[in-house]
Design an enzyme around this catalytic site. Structure first.
Site, PDB file in Angstrom:
ATOM      1  CB  CYS A  79     -17.072  17.666  29.359  1.00 45.90           C
ATOM      2  SG  CYS A  79     -16.736  16.713  30.584  1.00 45.90           S
ATOM      3  CG  HIS A 116      -8.616   4.194  31.394  1.00 49.08           C
ATOM      4  ND1 HIS A 116      -7.805   5.481  30.806  1.00 49.08           N
ATOM      5  CD2 HIS A 116     -10.053   5.405  31.413  1.00 49.08           C
ATOM      6  CE1 HIS A 116      -8.526   6.328  30.001  1.00 49.08           C
ATOM      7  NE2 HIS A 116      -9.546   6.272  30.283  1.00 49.08           N
ATOM      8  CG  HIS A 119      -7.728  11.268  28.200  1.00 50.86           C
ATOM      9  ND1 HIS A 119      -9.046   9.849  27.809  1.00 50.86           N
ATOM     10  CD2 HIS A 119      -7.163  10.460  28.072  1.00 50.86           C
ATOM     11  CE1 HIS A 119      -8.400   9.077  27.733  1.00 50.86           C
ATOM     12  NE2 HIS A 119      -6.831   9.302  27.280  1.00 50.86           N
ATOM     13  CG  ASP A 127     -12.758  31.774  36.934  1.00 52.33           C
ATOM     14  OD1 ASP A 127     -11.812  32.144  36.951  1.00 52.33           O
ATOM     15  OD2 ASP A 127     -13.821  32.643  37.315  1.00 52.33           O
ATOM     16  NE  ARG A 133     -12.822  19.701  29.933  1.00 55.68           N
ATOM     17  CZ  ARG A 133     -13.127  18.805  29.261  1.00 55.68           C
ATOM     18  NH1 ARG A 133     -13.521  17.654  29.885  1.00 55.68           N
ATOM     19  NH2 ARG A 133     -12.204  18.449  28.061  1.00 55.68           N
ATOM     20  CB  CYS A 135     -12.354  14.971  31.301  1.00 53.65           C
ATOM     21  SG  CYS A 135     -14.265  14.416  30.882  1.00 53.65           S
TER      22      CYS A 135
END
Length: 157
Positions: A79, A116, A119, A127, A133, A135
């Site tokens: 990503c 922060h 997310h 998997d 996730r 991120c």
């Protein structure tokens, strides 16, 4: 409804809270760090220091040094940001419903200094043991390779 998964092992890091004024944070952080950590900005994908790192170690909050994630929960999500399937322990992060940008997301913040980090998403089909996730922004964290931390105050860098 989104529920947090219990993280990996809990270390003996003491629970503490770091509270500083915005001016103090501005003096301590670079402009990019301030924009992400204190203003919930996001670095561009594939530009951060850790998106493609496979070094073994612990990821600390860049603002306060709190240990957040271990490299053994990091995975290649493709990503453009570092992705983890669980925090080091649930008490290391806190969650906020984020409804900005016309979507519903779960923001992840450092539980120690309220910075922060990124997310968390679930149900994307990765998997991993949690199907979550985390991120994260590279600029929100500092990787301390195994064997490099002497336990002193958080390093800058």
């Amino acid at each position: 409804m989104w529920t947090a998964t219990r993280g990996a092992s809990v270390t003996d890091q003491p629970t503490r809270t770091v509270t500083k004024s915005e001016d103090e944070w501005r003096q301590e952080l670079t402009p990019e760090e301030f924009a992400v950590l204190r203003r919930a900005g996001t670095e561009r994908p594939y530009t951060g220091e850790y998106w493609d790192t496979h070094t073994t170690g612990v990821y600390q909050c860049r603002a306060c040094g709190a240990e957040l994630f271990r490299s053994d929960t990091k995975f290649d999500s493709h990503c453009g940001w570092p992705s983890f399937y669980a925090p080091l322990a649930e008490d290391r992060v806190r969650y906020i419903h984020d409804r900005t940008l016309g979507m519903e997301r779960i923001e992840v913040r450092c539980a120690t200094c309220d910075s922060h980090l990124g997310h968390v998403f679930e149900g994307e089909g990765y998997d991993t043991p949690t199907d979550q996730r985390y991120c994260m922004n590279s600029v929100s964290m500092r990787l301390v390779p195994d064997g490099d931390d002497d336990g002193s105050a958080p390093a800058r860098g």
